[in-house]
Motif scaffolding. Structure first.
Motif, mmCIF file in Angstrom:
data_model
loop_
_atom_site.group_PDB
_atom_site.id
_atom_site.type_symbol
_atom_site.label_atom_id
_atom_site.label_comp_id
_atom_site.label_asym_id
_atom_site.label_seq_id
_atom_site.Cartn_x
_atom_site.Cartn_y
_atom_site.Cartn_z
ATOM 1 N N GLN A 37 44.081 36.822 44.040
ATOM 2 C CA GLN A 37 43.317 36.536 45.258
ATOM 3 C C GLN A 37 44.156 36.877 46.483
ATOM 4 O O GLN A 37 45.302 36.448 46.599
ATOM 5 N N SER A 39 39.583 38.396 43.829
ATOM 6 C CA SER A 39 38.944 37.993 45.089
ATOM 7 C C SER A 39 39.679 38.615 46.261
ATOM 8 O O SER A 39 40.909 38.523 46.343
ATOM 9 N N TYR A 87 39.447 39.039 50.597
ATOM 10 C CA TYR A 87 38.812 38.622 51.841
ATOM 11 C C TYR A 87 39.322 39.494 52.984
ATOM 12 O O TYR A 87 40.517 39.492 53.291
ATOM 13 N N THR A 100 35.800 40.677 41.601
ATOM 14 C CA THR A 100 34.495 40.035 41.401
ATOM 15 C C THR A 100 33.928 39.482 42.700
ATOM 16 O O THR A 100 32.724 39.246 42.791
ATOM 17 N N SER A 101 34.792 39.262 43.689
ATOM 18 C CA SER A 101 34.334 38.668 44.942
ATOM 19 C C SER A 101 35.001 39.364 46.115
ATOM 20 O O SER A 101 36.228 39.524 46.135
ATOM 21 N N SER A 127 34.703 39.771 50.575
ATOM 22 C CA SER A 127 34.086 39.390 51.844
ATOM 23 C C SER A 127 34.472 40.414 52.903
ATOM 24 O O SER A 127 35.661 40.622 53.177
ATOM 25 N N ARG A 133 30.043 38.468 43.880
ATOM 26 C CA ARG A 133 29.754 37.891 45.192
ATOM 27 C C ARG A 133 30.220 38.846 46.284
ATOM 28 O O ARG A 133 31.374 39.272 46.285
ATOM 29 N N ASN A 181 29.993 39.516 50.586
ATOM 30 C CA ASN A 181 29.627 39.069 51.933
ATOM 31 C C ASN A 181 29.642 40.272 52.873
ATOM 32 O O ASN A 181 30.694 40.839 53.143
ATOM 33 N N ILE A 220 30.445 31.767 48.575
ATOM 34 C CA ILE A 220 31.510 32.092 47.651
ATOM 35 C C ILE A 220 31.554 31.160 46.460
ATOM 36 O O ILE A 220 32.252 31.391 45.483
#
Length: 388
Positions: free
Chosen positions: A93, A119, A121, A144-145, A147, A170, A172, A387
């Motif tokens: 992350q 992840s 961001y 997988t995620s 933003s 996910r 954003n 999230i």
């Protein structure tokens, strides 16, 4: 027994193999202990670096605190990112949110050290463009995620990301003003495990891009998007939707949102229609009948909901626990009575400035529905974070 004082019989913690030291480090609960672990020696510092799984810069917007807000903002450059990713090579992350001047080239180290990234961001990373997304797609195939709030990306970059990162769950994209249904279509078709998408304030999104999405897609936040009736059908087409936010849609008249209640959103639990000022009884009746599992419904400032709409909610919304009716101009005594006589599982009613509700009607509601808590506060956002 041998003499433990002899050098040959003495064992110290330094004799432990690296995997044992990694195991010990993982069991340290106190953050100060984990931070001090690497101060012991170079070997333990290496263990600490290799065991780190998440990294967030001080300027990051992912988690704000008084201390982070009081500090001078750090101008994070490609140099900083390269040094840190070289040091922490097993990150899962990474938050670079708030690194407003970070260019696409700052993501180059992900090519070498992003294979385990899950992840990412990048909120308010204004220097990140489609080229940066291509670097992410190449270096972080298991992400997988992600933003990308307010990033300067287009459908081209989103298509590349969707093709390279099919494991995305996910995403954003809020305030990504250059995104349209073409990019969302690639995301919906290529990412079969997609669970949540945020496209709030993406003015180029009509909803059609969600058409044919996976049944795993349970969360869509499309606040203030220019959704069209066909686009609403696309939004619910997957059949697995549990949360939907279309608040701020003001260009509908009458039954434009009725598609939500056509049978594809039977799993819907939370629906936010706040400030949909033109949504009428036709849509409300369709949704009330077609969404039997609805638990929370925000209708604040929905001025065109009238008697038949409130009556349908009372009769059909048997799972409803929270209802927001703040400042609904056409909620009158008869409408409140319909809610009072129906909605048997209602626990909380948010209402204030309902000018057509008399004091007598309010007292009768409290008398007959003493178990319902009436709150005068107006809630802007409902439901889970994108999230989670």
């Amino acid at each position: 027994m041998g003499d433990p004082s002899r050098d040959g019989g003495r064992t110290t913690i330094m004799d432990l193999p690296d995997d044992c030291l990694c195991f010990i480090f993982q069991w340290l609960d106190c953050s100060s202990d984990r931070d001090s672990f690497g101060l012991t020696c170079h070997r333990w510092l290496t263990i600490q670096n290799l065991s780190r799984r998440s990294l967030q810069f001080e300027c990051s917007l992912t988690q704000l605190s008084r201390s982070s807000l009081s500090q001078t903002s750090l101008n994070v450059t490609s140099f900083h990112v390269h040094r840190l990713l070289t040091r922490y090579q097993h990150l899962q992350q990474l938050s670079l949110s708030g690194c407003t001047e970070l260019p696409d080239s700052g993501l180059n180290p992900l090519q070498s050290y992003g294979s385990k990234m899950q992840s990412l961001y990048l909120d308010c990373c204004f220097g990140i463009t489609d080229s940066g997304l291509s670097l992410i797609g190449t270096g972080c195939p298991s992400v997988t995620s992600i933003s990308l709030y307010r990033c300067t990306i287009t459908d081209v970059g989103l298509k590349y990301l969707a093709n390279a990162c099919s494991t995305l769950m996910r995403v954003n994209l809020s305030y990504c003003s250059h995104i349209s249904d073409h990019g969302l279509e690639a995301l919906s078709q290529k990412c079969s495990q997609l669970k949540g998408v945020t496209v709030s304030y993406c003015r180029g999104v009509t909803g059609i891009g969600f058409r044919g999405c996976s049944s795993t897609l349970a969360y869509i936040d499309a606040e203030s998007c220019k959704l069209e009736p066909e686009g609403v059908m696309g939004v619910v087409s997957g059949g697995g939707l549990e949360f939907l936010n279309v608040s701020g849609v003001t260009w509908y008249y009458g039954g434009g949102l009725a598609a939500i209640g056509t049978g594809f959103a039977t799993r819907l639990k939370i629906l936010n229609l706040r400030m949909c000022r033109n949504v009428g009884d036709q849509s409300i009746i369709a949704i009330a009948k077609g969404c039997p599992l609805l638990q929370e419904w925000n209708l604040a400032l929905c001025h065109q909901v009238k008697i038949s709409g409130w009556e349908s909610i009372g009769v059909n919304c048997n799972s409803l626990q929270k209802l927001h009716v703040n400042r609904c101009r056409n909620l009158c005594d008869r409408g409140l009575q319909a809610l009072r006589d129906g909605c048997k599982r209602l626990l909380v009613l948010y209402m204030n400035q309902n000018i057509r509700i008399s004091c007598i009607a309010m007292e009768l509601f409290k008398l007959y529905r003493g178990g319902v808590e009436i709150k005068e506060e107006e809630i802007m956002c409902i439901g889970p974070n994108w999230i989670t």
